[in-house]
Design a protein around this motif. Structure first.
Motif: not given
Length: 284
Positions: A173-176, A260-268
């Motif tokens: 989502g644009g937050n790699p 805080t850094r990736y807009s809560n777009r990482h699930v792992y």
């Protein structure tokens, strides 16, 4: 090379409490000469198939055409029947000795190839299920260099639009995770695979990986890398170390980073934490 040595034709450790300091008898021993030979082979492949005069520009940074060319070189020199997501394919050793690469390995090869050609502006960008490169004076350009099994066609060399990055789960989502050199080293270490076969893993590889990840952790290289923190948490759960954060603390830190850094777009990070909670509930 060390991953391959430790996970092939090795005696498995029965005592999981055995420290890494007792695992120092690599057989056969890895020599610097062997490393240099493999490095020269890689340099020869990249420079031999790339006429750099065709890709020079006034800005001195890597162009999309150059990155596509390096990707093509690797793509055309691997065994296509082995272009799968398998164990031990995420490093250049597997490419140089058996012409095998997975998605991460191919992107890493492009990164290394660009460095061989003198372009230091290229860096890895990673979601949890894909990897591509950023390049340009300020890393403003995004280019596909590999494939994704969920996509219907190869997109190597294509631009990744801001709209695609923002709307597609493949790009988080644009937050790699955008890597600097230290984080790229952390990504390489995180990608180490201890699997020997479907039922056996090498404790030696896991202990080696754990020690490297703690070294990176102590030097601040995992501060913004949720996957690295999660992997270290898993290893800490298997091999608890005194005086170190617990696996639960590492999982919680990974969750805070993604929030805080990736807009809560990482699930792992949440899956790591759920896994340890499931184990706790089973014990009770």
């Amino acid at each position: 090379m060390i991953e391959d040595t430790l996970s092939n034709s090795r005696v498995m450790i029965q005592d999981m409490s055995q420290g890494l300091e007792e695992i120092n008898d690599l057989e056969p021993a890895i020599t610097w000469d062997a490393v240099l030979i493999l490095r020269q082979k890689f340099v020869s492949v990249i420079k031999g198939y790339c006429d750099l005069s065709l890709f020079l520009n006034a800005s001195g940074v890597a162009s999309r055409k150059l990155i596509k060319r390096v990707s093509d070189i690797l793509w055309n020199t691997v065994r296509k029947d082995k272009m799968k997501e398998k164990n031990h394919f995420s490093n250049l050793y597997s490419y140089l000795t058996d012409s095998k690469l997975d998605c991460f390995g191919l992107a890493l090869g492009v990164l290394a190839g660009c460095q061989v050609l003198g372009f230091g502006d290229v860096h890895l960008a990673m979601s949890e299920d894909h990897v591509w490169v950023l390049h340009g004076l300020d890393g403003e350009q995004s280019t596909e260099v590999t494939w994704h099994e969920k996509l219907s066609r190869d997109r190597r060399g294509e631009d990744i639009s801001n709209e695609s990055k923002a709307s597609c789960w493949i790009y988080a989502g644009g937050n790699p995770v955008v890597c600097d050199r230290k984080m790229e080293v952390a990504a390489i270490v995180t990608a180490l695979c201890p699997v020997v076969n479907c039922s056996v893993s090498s404790y030696e590889v896991m202990l080696f990986q754990q020690k490297l990840l703690w070294l990176l952790y102590d030097n601040g290289c995992l501060e913004t890398y949720p996957m690295g923190l999660g992997k270290l948490g898993d290893l800490q759960r298997i091999f608890p170390g005194s005086g170190r954060p617990s696996c639960s603390q590492l999982y919680s830190k990974a969750i805070r980073v993604t929030q805080t850094r990736y807009s809560n777009r990482h699930v792992y990070p949440y899956l790591y934490a759920a896994g340890i909670q499931s184990l706790v509930e089973k014990k009770t």
